[in-house]
Structures are given as C-alpha cells and as structure tokens.
Design an enzyme around this catalytic site. Structure first.
Site, PDB file in Angstrom:
ATOM      1  CE1 TYR A 295      -4.166  -1.914   4.560  1.00 20.63           C
ATOM      2  CE2 TYR A 295      -3.226   0.284   4.350  1.00 20.63           C
ATOM      3  CZ  TYR A 295      -3.754  -0.855   3.776  1.00 20.63           C
ATOM      4  OH  TYR A 295      -3.881  -0.940   2.413  1.00 20.63           O
TER       5      TYR A 295
ATOM      6  CB  SER B  50      -0.880  -0.002   1.253  1.00 24.89           C
ATOM      7  OG  SER B  50      -1.509   1.254   1.447  1.00 24.89           O
TER       8      SER B  50
END
Length: 276
Positions: free
Chosen positions: A155, A142
């Site tokens: 995350y 990401s």
C-alpha cells in the site's frame, strides 16, 4: 478559481466511498458526471440518487484495461462532452505480511493503485491539453503516501508513487500553460467499505502463510473495516473537502490533523539528514 458548473467529471471508483462523496459534491455544483466502477449494482444506485441533480452516465470499467479505458473515454466525451475534471480515485487497501508477499500481489497492487492512475492520466491529459478548456486532476493517494505507518509495503509503495506523480504534474510548465491544475488527495480514516472490497478482490492464497496466521490476518482486516466506519470521516465531508481543494488550487488535500505529528517528524528527519 475554476468554475465547476457545466464541466464533465470522470470519477473512477465513483459509485462507492470517497468517489461517491466527490460525485455528490460535484453534482450540487452542476458538473456532469461520468461514474466509473467495477460494481454495476452500486453504479445503478448512485445514478438513481444523483440524476435528479445533474446529468449522470455510468460505466463498468476495469481501470487496468487500457483499451477499455480509451473506449470508455470516447463514449463519455461523445455523450457528456470533453472531460476537464478527472478524478483518479479507484484503489485497493492492499496489504500482506512481508513473508506473504508474492509477485502476483505486487502486480495486483501496482496495477490498480498506480497504473490505474497512470492510465487515467495518459488517457485524458493529452485530450485536456488539446481541447484548451483547462481543467483539474485529482489523484487519490493516502496519508500513507506521505509517511510510513506500518500499513505494509504494498500500500505504502503505491501511494507514495501517486504523491510523487501528482507533485511533478503540478509543477509542469506544460500543464500550467494549458490551465490544468493538479491536486493529490491524502485521506486518513474515511468511513468506506474499501477493506471489504479489497479482501474480495485480492488474489487468493499463499501456501507460505500458516493457516493460523491467515486466520489472524482475516480478524485484523475485519477490525480495520469496523474502525473505518466507527472513527472515519463521512464520505460527504471528504467530497466537500475535495471540491474546496479544487476551488483553491490546493496541491495537497488532507482530511484531518491526524497527519500533523508524523509529517513534522518526517520533515525533521529529512532536514537532519542534510550535510552540514
């Protein structure tokens, strides 16, 4: 440049979101597809869409289950031939307030976003080296795996780890000798339902989080999901970017220039930290 046609691609999270976008791009190039997902309905829909273009097999698999992963790999290679294109793409948008963190949430996020990637690599990389046909691995991280954005420590931790893992594999002399390259996909906003699917799979409840805060967090999740669809790139655009990245042996595959400012700021901060 690697020739995609006729190769077997193994795509986790392949029936939804970015995984489906990658599958569509590979199908147009003539790759054989093994689509892996926990959503049997989405797998059936994806197969119905893609089987007119190429050979497609679908498998329901929890990527955290190593024995099932190995068994699925055996079946895929029996039916489609050796896997030489590996996409460790499945993941969750794990989030929690700092006060709401639990060991259960840490284990859940790490098991899917990091250990799931490791399971894919450990299952297939020895096979890829042994079969001698070269290949390419794409791990999905990401933008939050390159710069901290306040997306939450769950995350960001998992996605930074995937970037480091991918970079180290990329420079491995053993992989270079075997003709296996590695890319890491670091998308920004993409129009997927990852937020909704994440909420559905997140371990439920934490008595430490007040009810009012839980309600606010749920509202924020809903807004985040809508924002992805409103402002995010199409999964097909991202799929084509991944294909181009493979063909160009890219280390990083970024999806837009949203990261430019934060990346420059982080690089400058690192360089300033060097001793004089």
């Amino acid at each position: 440049m690697i020739d995609i046609k006729g190769r077997t691609a193994f795509i986790t999270g392949g029936a939804n979101g970015i995984g489906l976008g990658i599958a569509r791009s590979l199908a147009r190039e003539g790759a054989k597809l093994a689509l892996i997902d926990i959503d049997s309905g989405a797998l059936a829909t994806a197969k119905a869409e893609l089987q007119s273009m190429t050979q497609v097999e679908t498998y329901v698999l929890d990527i955290c289950d190593r024995e099932a992963f190995a068994a699925t790999a055996d079946e895929v290679e029996r039916v489609l031939g050796p896997v030489t294109l590996l996409f460790n793409n499945a993941g969750v948008a794990a989030a929690s307030s700092i006060g709401g963190l639990t060991y259960e949430l840490w284990d859940w996020a790490l098991s899917i976003n990091l250990i799931g990637v490791i399971n894919g690599i450990q299952t297939f990389l020895p096979r890829m080296i042994k079969n001698g046909q070269g290949g390419h691995i794409v791990n999905t991280s990401s933008g939050a795996g390159l710069v901290a954005f306040g997306n939450g420590v769950l995350y960001t931790t998992t996605k930074f780890a995937v970037v480091g893992l991918s970079e180290e594999l990329k420079v491995s002399p053993e992989l270079k000798a075997a003709g296996i390259d590695v890319s890491v996909l670091c998308p920004a906003r993409v129009a997927t339902d990852i937020v909704k699917r994440t909420v559905e799979s997140t371990p439920k409840g934490n008595a430490l989080i007040p009810e009012e805060l839980q309600k606010k967090m749920a509202e924020n999740v809903e807004k985040a999901g809508k924002a992805l669809h409103q402002y995010g790139l199409s999964i097909d655009v991202v799929g084509d970017m991944v294909l181009k990245g493979i063909q160009e042996n890219a280390t990083f595959i970024l999806t837009d220039r949203q990261m430019e400012g934060p990346l420059k700021a982080r690089a400058e901060e690192l360089l300033k930290s060097l001793p004089q």
